[in-house]
Design a protein around this motif. Structure first.
Motif, mmCIF file in Angstrom:
data_model
loop_
_atom_site.group_PDB
_atom_site.id
_atom_site.type_symbol
_atom_site.label_atom_id
_atom_site.label_comp_id
_atom_site.label_asym_id
_atom_site.label_seq_id
_atom_site.Cartn_x
_atom_site.Cartn_y
_atom_site.Cartn_z
ATOM 1 N N LYS A 159 0.840 -1.196 0.000
ATOM 2 C CA LYS A 159 0.000 0.000 0.000
ATOM 3 C C LYS A 159 0.881 1.255 0.000
ATOM 4 C CE LYS A 159 -3.943 1.994 2.309
ATOM 5 N NZ LYS A 159 -3.850 2.918 3.396
ATOM 6 N N LYS A 160 0.917 1.909 -1.167
ATOM 7 C CA LYS A 160 1.799 3.073 -1.310
ATOM 8 C C LYS A 160 1.233 4.273 -0.540
ATOM 9 C CE LYS A 160 2.092 5.992 -4.777
ATOM 10 N NZ LYS A 160 2.124 6.465 -6.146
ATOM 11 N N ILE A 161 2.067 4.896 0.289
ATOM 12 C CA ILE A 161 1.626 6.088 1.032
ATOM 13 C C ILE A 161 2.133 7.338 0.327
ATOM 14 C CG2 ILE A 161 1.620 7.259 3.279
ATOM 15 C CD1 ILE A 161 0.240 4.539 3.320
ATOM 16 N N PHE A 162 3.427 7.380 0.045
ATOM 17 C CA PHE A 162 3.965 8.487 -0.742
ATOM 18 C C PHE A 162 5.166 7.981 -1.533
ATOM 19 C CE2 PHE A 162 5.644 8.934 3.611
ATOM 20 C CZ PHE A 162 7.003 8.737 3.366
ATOM 21 N N ALA A 163 5.549 8.754 -2.568
ATOM 22 C CA ALA A 163 6.655 8.292 -3.411
ATOM 23 C C ALA A 163 7.466 9.464 -3.936
ATOM 24 C CB ALA A 163 6.101 7.467 -4.572
ATOM 25 N N ASN A 164 8.741 9.216 -4.129
ATOM 26 C CA ASN A 164 9.680 10.150 -4.782
ATOM 27 C C ASN A 164 9.647 11.565 -4.187
ATOM 28 O OD1 ASN A 164 10.077 7.948 -6.502
ATOM 29 N ND2 ASN A 164 8.396 8.646 -7.822
ATOM 30 N N ILE A 165 9.740 11.637 -2.892
ATOM 31 C CA ILE A 165 9.742 12.964 -2.261
ATOM 32 C C ILE A 165 11.184 13.451 -2.111
ATOM 33 C CG2 ILE A 165 9.284 14.174 -0.070
ATOM 34 C CD1 ILE A 165 6.652 12.667 0.050
ATOM 35 N N ASP A 166 11.424 14.673 -2.596
ATOM 36 C CA ASP A 166 12.754 15.275 -2.535
ATOM 37 C C ASP A 166 12.646 16.679 -1.956
ATOM 38 O OD1 ASP A 166 14.983 13.767 -4.038
ATOM 39 O OD2 ASP A 166 13.226 13.521 -5.337
ATOM 40 N N PHE A 167 13.490 17.008 -1.024
ATOM 41 C CA PHE A 167 13.653 18.424 -0.634
ATOM 42 C C PHE A 167 14.913 18.576 0.204
ATOM 43 C CE2 PHE A 167 10.834 16.732 2.740
ATOM 44 C CZ PHE A 167 11.475 17.153 3.876
ATOM 45 N N GLU A 168 15.378 19.805 0.285
ATOM 46 C CA GLU A 168 16.561 20.115 1.084
ATOM 47 C C GLU A 168 16.250 21.331 1.942
ATOM 48 O OE1 GLU A 168 19.655 20.777 -1.738
ATOM 49 O OE2 GLU A 168 20.297 18.679 -1.718
ATOM 50 N N LEU A 169 16.674 21.282 3.200
ATOM 51 C CA LEU A 169 16.451 22.437 4.074
ATOM 52 C C LEU A 169 17.778 22.877 4.680
ATOM 53 C CD1 LEU A 169 13.218 21.406 6.016
ATOM 54 C CD2 LEU A 169 13.393 23.038 4.144
ATOM 55 N N ARG A 170 17.981 24.189 4.695
ATOM 56 C CA ARG A 170 19.200 24.751 5.288
ATOM 57 C C ARG A 170 18.883 25.335 6.659
ATOM 58 N NH1 ARG A 170 19.173 24.717 0.165
ATOM 59 N NH2 ARG A 170 21.023 24.140 -0.978
ATOM 60 N N LYS A 171 19.937 25.822 7.304
ATOM 61 C CA LYS A 171 19.783 26.405 8.643
ATOM 62 C C LYS A 171 18.737 27.523 8.619
ATOM 63 C CE LYS A 171 22.831 28.791 11.948
ATOM 64 N NZ LYS A 171 22.575 28.189 13.226
ATOM 65 N N GLY A 172 17.800 27.477 9.541
ATOM 66 C CA GLY A 172 16.812 28.539 9.669
ATOM 67 C C GLY A 172 15.650 28.456 8.696
ATOM 68 N N GLU A 173 15.608 27.414 7.865
ATOM 69 C CA GLU A 173 14.492 27.292 6.915
ATOM 70 C C GLU A 173 13.324 26.520 7.541
ATOM 71 O OE1 GLU A 173 16.129 27.601 2.401
ATOM 72 O OE2 GLU A 173 16.227 25.628 3.297
ATOM 73 N N VAL A 174 12.128 26.881 7.102
ATOM 74 C CA VAL A 174 10.928 26.196 7.604
ATOM 75 C C VAL A 174 10.192 25.576 6.421
ATOM 76 C CG1 VAL A 174 8.760 26.448 8.897
ATOM 77 C CG2 VAL A 174 10.683 27.954 9.411
ATOM 78 N N LEU A 175 9.779 24.309 6.584
ATOM 79 C CA LEU A 175 8.941 23.676 5.564
ATOM 80 C C LEU A 175 7.591 23.358 6.190
ATOM 81 C CD1 LEU A 175 8.445 22.206 2.812
ATOM 82 C CD2 LEU A 175 9.357 20.152 3.890
ATOM 83 N N VAL A 176 6.527 23.952 5.632
ATOM 84 C CA VAL A 176 5.179 23.646 6.115
ATOM 85 C C VAL A 176 4.559 22.649 5.137
ATOM 86 C CG1 VAL A 176 2.923 24.569 6.762
ATOM 87 C CG2 VAL A 176 4.974 25.971 7.056
ATOM 88 N N ILE A 177 4.181 21.480 5.615
ATOM 89 C CA ILE A 177 3.589 20.471 4.741
ATOM 90 C C ILE A 177 2.071 20.542 4.843
ATOM 91 C CG2 ILE A 177 3.432 17.995 4.238
ATOM 92 C CD1 ILE A 177 6.245 17.712 5.459
ATOM 93 N N LEU A 178 1.426 20.803 3.710
ATOM 94 C CA LEU A 178 -0.050 20.823 3.663
ATOM 95 C C LEU A 178 -0.512 19.556 2.955
ATOM 96 C CD1 LEU A 178 -0.614 24.504 2.416
ATOM 97 C CD2 LEU A 178 -0.797 23.683 4.773
#
Lengths: 359, 269
Positions: B20-39
């Motif tokens: 059962k696939k939940i997610f696939a091929n997710i790529d990202f990079e975060l540097r110091k002080g960066e925020v990623l909000v996942i919706l």
């Protein structure tokens, strides 16, 4: 310093240094319970069918530690009763009470469930089967104890293997494993009772499963004492880690806790404690369940204080129970009868006081 | 890969039982002080993604790099020194005081047989003072409000002294004021303390207010990651939530805001 406050409204500070008073309060309770333990131990030594005045008890004990320079004001009979008869069973009772209560408090913290007792994983029922088989085969008491220890540990080994078999490491699966093994061991015990000679073997098995210190001697106590004390030290040292485990697997792991190893070590230690206690005096119910509750009532939920206080109160409770067992009637009353009669109403009272939400 | 990337997620996929696939091929990079909000919609796999990043679950394929090194090569304790994780609000069975709860954040820095002493509690007091929550210290964690509990959880992570923090729906069950308070704290943690933050949320405005990176996770398990201005549009949000909504520019705030459309059934796609 960086102010992270987002609005001008802050949460008012009630007390300037609350933690210091809380820690001191917990320490005071622990010191008082140690004093209570010493008092209960000495008073229990003096009480019996042959009463020995408290002062003589103290003198006899001191004379054993510092043999010179004390005037002998007691009879040889007094010394014999104190040193050879009452001291071994009271040391045994203290160790067993402390071990069962510490084991229970550990299990309750690990499984995040205040209604869990130390025989959750089948150690008591397993030990009973081993002892019963040894009684059937007519082995001497030392072998009966050895068999009880082995089968107790074997039962827990099977319980802990069940989650591995299903490749499911959740606490629930472990508890279910314990339920399965306990039930199975209970049936095996039933078989041994069914085939036992009703005149003496059956009575011996039943008596063993109700717990007693009547035949405990110093050699038996000294045999299990190193194991119980060393395991107690390990559990008491890792008491804060049990706080971390009680947060839940995800949060504990995010705090760097190796769940499998830490929980495994704590379960191993708690199991050794229960197995040693059971092999010394047979199975004793209630202590591992209610003493941690009592501890929580007086000192709170923090395992840093709960584990030590449960150990000491467990020892005191067992001393009281054993004193009743050997003094209430002409013959010895099995311990589980007294722990049950005292424990059940005490538990109701504790639940009422704690207002535990059972959902 | 640049050296200053703190958290790198490469080609990450996860399927339950390999089927059962939940997610696939997710790529990202975060540097110091960066925020990623996942919706993402309910059940899109946001929490599973955080579980993978935080090393709770092993991804089916791909890798997670902490400071350039694969997370699988770190000891559990060393991961905890670099990355803190706050799961959705949970109430512990046993009642600890807030101060005793927060001090647990020091665990990765302590030996297995040690108990926290004055040095650890001093750190807790300092963080609580910074967050203006010293008044909670002696209260029972299970008895405080949801907003206070969330602040206590963030305080616990600050005491942990990590470079990265992961928060699973930190504004869940909170009233509007407390939601904004938490978002404000998170934004400050990134800007002032330089922490790298990944959080999941159901409110597009949270991503817009923080104005950093946003990841939109669709129901097929793909995630589009980029700056807010590039990723958030009326179309992308309508597609995500299957409802009518509008992005309105508010002059006073110098930013857009997400506003729901009319409550007519015809608006639902």
């Amino acid at each position: 310093m960086i102010n992270l406050e987002s609005s001008s409204k802050s949460i008012p500070i009630d007390k300037p240094k609350p933690q210091i008073s809380a820690v001191w309060h917990a320490h005071k309770i622990i010191y008082f319970s140690i004093f209570l333990f010493i008092a209960a131990f000495l008073i229990s030594l003096s009480i019996g069918r042959f009463n020995v005045p408290l002062i003589q008890v103290v003198k006899i004990l001191i004379s054993q530690v510092v043999p010179t320079g004390m005037e002998v004001t007691w009879t040889e009979q007094m010394q014999n009763v104190i040193i050879n008869i009452r001291l071994p069973r009271l040391v045994g009772a203290s160790l067993v009470g402390g071990a069962l209560a510490l084991s229970g408090a550990t299990y309750q913290g690990l499984f995040k469930n205040p209604l869990v007792s130390p025989d959750l994983l089948g150690v008591s029922n397993g030990a009973c089967v081993g002892a019963a088989i040894a009684i059937l085969l007519g082995f001497p008491s030392l072998v009966i104890q050895g068999c009880a220890l082995l089968t107790g540990l074997l039962a827990v080994l099977i319980s802990t293997s069940i989650p591995k078999f299903f490749k499911n490491n959740s606490s629930l699966m472990l508890v279910l494993g314990g339920v399965i093994v306990s039930g199975f061991m209970s049936s095996l015990l039933g078989i041994t009772k069914y085939v036992a000679d009703p005149d003496n073997q059956l009575a011996a098995i039943v008596y063993w499963t109700m717990g007693s210190f009547a035949t405990t001697n110093m050699n038996q106590v000294l045999l299990v004492m190193p194991a119980i004390l060393s395991v107690m030290v390990v559990l008491l040292l890792m008491r804060w880690r049990i706080n971390l485990l009680s947060l839940g697997d995800k949060e504990a792991r995010s705090l760097g806790v190796n769940i499998r190893k830490t929980r495994g070590l704590a379960i191993f230690c708690a199991t050794i404690l229960t197995a040693c206690a059971v092999c010394l005096c047979g199975t004793i119910g209630w202590v591992g369940l209610i003493i941690p509750h009592f501890g929580r009532l007086i000192i709170g939920h923090d395992n840093r204080y709960l584990l030590p206080i449960s150990t000491i109160i467990g020892a005191v409770f067992m001393i009281v129970v054993d004193t009743i067992a050997r003094n209430l009637t002409g013959s010895e009353i099995p311990l589980s009868i007294i722990t049950g009669l005292l424990g059940a109403p005490l538990f109701v009272w504790l639940l009422a006081r704690q207002k535990v939400r059972i959902s | 890969m640049c050296d200053d990337v703190i958290l790198g997620v490469k080609n990450l996929s996860y399927s339950y039982d390999g089927v059962k696939k939940i997610f696939a091929n997710i790529d990202f990079e975060l540097r110091k002080g960066e925020v990623l909000v996942i919706l993402g919609a309910n059940g899109a796999g946001k929490s599973t993604l955080l579980d993978c990043i935080s090393n709770m679950l092993t991804p089916t394929t791909g890798e997670i790099l902490l400071k350039g090194k694969n997370i699988a090569k770190y000891a559990i304790n060393d991961v905890a020194k670099l990355m803190g994780y706050v799961p959705q609000i949970s109430t512990p069975t046993f009642s600890y005081t807030v101060r005793d709860y927060i001090v647990m954040g020091r665990a990765p820095h302590m030996g297995i047989l040690n108990v926290p002493g004055p040095a650890e509690y001093d750190k807790v007091d300092e963080v609580m003072k910074d967050m203006w929550i010293s008044g909670l210290a002696d209260k029972i964690y299970a008895n405080i409000s949801g907003g206070e509990r969330q602040q206590a959880q963030i305080a616990r992570i600050l005491v942990q002294e990590t470079d990265i923090i992961l928060l699973d729906e930190p504004t869940n069950h909170l009233d509007y004021g407390n939601q904004l308070k938490i978002i404000q704290i998170i934004s400050k943690l990134a800007r002032i303390r330089g922490l790298t933050v990944v959080l999941t949320s159901h409110i597009p405005d949270h991503a817009i207010m923080i104005d950093e990176k946003v990841g939109i996770m669709d129901n097929l398990g793909h995630m589009t990651v980029g700056p807010v201005k590039e990723v958030i549009s009326e179309e992308s949000l309508k597609e995500l939530y299957h409802t009518d909504l509008h992005l309105v520019y508010i002059d006073e705030l110098k930013r857009i805001a997400c506003v729901a459309g009319k409550l007519n059934d015809e608006n639902r796609k």
